[in-house]
Design a protein around this motif. Structure first.
Motif, PDB file in Angstrom:
ATOM      1  N   PHE A  48      16.725 -71.146  47.360  1.00 38.79           N
ATOM      2  CA  PHE A  48      16.269 -69.964  48.097  1.00 38.79           C
ATOM      3  C   PHE A  48      17.480 -69.109  48.447  1.00 38.79           C
ATOM      4  O   PHE A  48      18.616 -69.592  48.436  1.00 38.79           O
ATOM      5  CB  PHE A  48      15.483 -70.356  49.361  1.00 38.79           C
ATOM      6  N   ASN A  49      17.227 -67.851  48.758  1.00 33.68           N
ATOM      7  CA  ASN A  49      18.276 -66.930  49.157  1.00 33.68           C
ATOM      8  C   ASN A  49      18.591 -67.153  50.636  1.00 33.68           C
ATOM      9  O   ASN A  49      17.714 -66.996  51.493  1.00 33.68           O
ATOM     10  CB  ASN A  49      17.823 -65.484  48.904  1.00 33.68           C
ATOM     11  N   VAL A  50      19.820 -67.531  50.928  1.00 35.46           N
ATOM     12  CA  VAL A  50      20.213 -67.888  52.292  1.00 35.46           C
ATOM     13  C   VAL A  50      20.106 -66.698  53.242  1.00 35.46           C
ATOM     14  O   VAL A  50      19.591 -66.836  54.359  1.00 35.46           O
ATOM     15  CB  VAL A  50      21.630 -68.501  52.303  1.00 35.46           C
ATOM     16  N   GLU A  51      20.563 -65.535  52.827  1.00 36.81           N
ATOM     17  CA  GLU A  51      20.477 -64.366  53.714  1.00 36.81           C
ATOM     18  C   GLU A  51      19.022 -64.031  54.024  1.00 36.81           C
ATOM     19  O   GLU A  51      18.676 -63.730  55.172  1.00 36.81           O
ATOM     20  CB  GLU A  51      21.177 -63.154  53.103  1.00 36.81           C
ATOM     21  N   ASP A  52      18.154 -64.091  53.027  1.00 36.50           N
ATOM     22  CA  ASP A  52      16.724 -63.854  53.260  1.00 36.50           C
ATOM     23  C   ASP A  52      16.154 -64.887  54.230  1.00 36.50           C
ATOM     24  O   ASP A  52      15.305 -64.559  55.072  1.00 36.50           O
ATOM     25  CB  ASP A  52      15.932 -63.894  51.952  1.00 36.50           C
ATOM     26  N   PHE A  53      16.619 -66.130  54.113  1.00 40.66           N
ATOM     27  CA  PHE A  53      16.167 -67.176  55.023  1.00 40.66           C
ATOM     28  C   PHE A  53      16.496 -66.790  56.469  1.00 40.66           C
ATOM     29  O   PHE A  53      15.636 -66.824  57.348  1.00 40.66           O
ATOM     30  CB  PHE A  53      16.814 -68.517  54.665  1.00 40.66           C
ATOM     31  N   TRP A  54      17.768 -66.423  56.741  1.00 39.87           N
ATOM     32  CA  TRP A  54      18.171 -66.014  58.088  1.00 39.87           C
ATOM     33  C   TRP A  54      17.313 -64.853  58.579  1.00 39.87           C
ATOM     34  O   TRP A  54      16.904 -64.820  59.742  1.00 39.87           O
ATOM     35  CB  TRP A  54      19.636 -65.593  58.109  1.00 39.87           C
ATOM     36  N   ARG A  55      17.060 -63.895  57.724  1.00 38.91           N
ATOM     37  CA  ARG A  55      16.364 -62.666  58.116  1.00 38.91           C
ATOM     38  C   ARG A  55      14.872 -62.879  58.413  1.00 38.91           C
ATOM     39  O   ARG A  55      14.226 -61.981  58.954  1.00 38.91           O
ATOM     40  CB  ARG A  55      16.555 -61.587  57.063  1.00 38.91           C
ATOM     41  N   ARG A  56      14.356 -64.048  58.112  1.00 47.29           N
ATOM     42  CA  ARG A  56      12.957 -64.352  58.466  1.00 47.29           C
ATOM     43  C   ARG A  56      12.783 -64.509  59.972  1.00 47.29           C
ATOM     44  O   ARG A  56      11.659 -64.557  60.475  1.00 47.29           O
ATOM     45  CB  ARG A  56      12.505 -65.647  57.783  1.00 47.29           C
ATOM     46  N   PHE A  57      13.902 -64.622  60.690  1.00 53.76           N
ATOM     47  CA  PHE A  57      13.859 -64.922  62.122  1.00 53.76           C
ATOM     48  C   PHE A  57      14.486 -63.790  62.933  1.00 53.76           C
ATOM     49  O   PHE A  57      15.371 -63.084  62.461  1.00 53.76           O
ATOM     50  CB  PHE A  57      14.579 -66.249  62.399  1.00 53.76           C
ATOM     51  N   THR A  58      14.030 -63.653  64.181  1.00 50.57           N
ATOM     52  CA  THR A  58      14.503 -62.590  65.067  1.00 50.57           C
ATOM     53  C   THR A  58      15.592 -63.076  66.012  1.00 50.57           C
ATOM     54  O   THR A  58      16.526 -62.347  66.319  1.00 50.57           O
ATOM     55  CB  THR A  58      13.319 -62.037  65.898  1.00 50.57           C
ATOM     56  N   TRP A  59      15.465 -64.309  66.469  1.00 55.78           N
ATOM     57  CA  TRP A  59      16.383 -64.861  67.478  1.00 55.78           C
ATOM     58  C   TRP A  59      16.980 -66.182  67.015  1.00 55.78           C
ATOM     59  O   TRP A  59      16.340 -66.924  66.279  1.00 55.78           O
ATOM     60  CB  TRP A  59      15.655 -65.087  68.808  1.00 55.78           C
TER      61      TRP A  59
END
Length: 181
Positions: A48-59
């Motif tokens: 999976f794309n790591v940056e996309d993973f982080w961006r799934r979350f707000t906090w």
């Protein structure tokens, strides 16, 4: 055993954390040097794309634990090192349980474990099989490119200490987090 565990918490936007503390390329280089690379499902490389993973979350709720080991600090014998490792493992396991409880309390959230997964004696990835405990296995901050040392310093004023010449450091820091939608 004389020890003290202090818990530190902080809340930040995932966007800010990603901008200031995540460097996937740098940490992937570190991961490449680790024997867990490609051998644990919690570790890179990922599908999976790591940056996309982080961006799934707000906090991001950071939960770090500092383990002071005054009775073991500076000792270089194998028994002291083993005792310190056992204490770190127990604190790490307890933190993962706490993070998984928080994950259940916040639907859509995702816990980030302290370091690589150690739930199974041998990870299924090492022999080409699926994760045996997918409901509990979690990635760590550093596996996803997060700089735990920089994070510990900026949010909590903590410096990560490492063993020097085989001696047990004065304290250890266990780093976990909860990503919240």
């Amino acid at each position: 055993m004389n020890m003290n565990v202090t818990t530190y918490t902080a809340l930040d936007s995932t966007e800010n954390y990603l901008r200031l503390h995540v460097n996937e390329a740098l940490f992937l280089d570190y991961c490449l040097q680790c024997p867990n690379f490609g051998c644990r499902w919690s570790c890179p490389p990922f599908d999976f794309n790591v940056e996309d993973f982080w961006r799934r979350f707000t906090w991001i709720r950071l939960i770090f634990q500092k383990i002071d080991l005054p009775s073991l600090a500076g000792k270089t014998d194998a028994e002291s090192a083993a005792q310190a490792a056992q204490i770190r493992r127990r604190v790490k396991d307890d933190l993962l349980c706490r993070l998984l409880e928080l994950e259940r309390a916040y639907p859509g959230s995702y816990a980030l474990s302290a370091g690589s997964c150690s739930l199974c004696r041998t990870c299924g990835r090492a022999d080409g099989t699926a994760c045996r405990r997918p409901a509990e296995m979690r990635h760590s901050i550093e596996a996803l490119g997060g700089d735990v040392g920089k994070t510990a310093g900026q949010y909590f004023g903590l410096e990560l200490l490492w063993s020097k010449d085989g001696s047990v450091p004065a304290y250890s820091v266990i780093a976990g987090a909860l990503l919240i939608k």
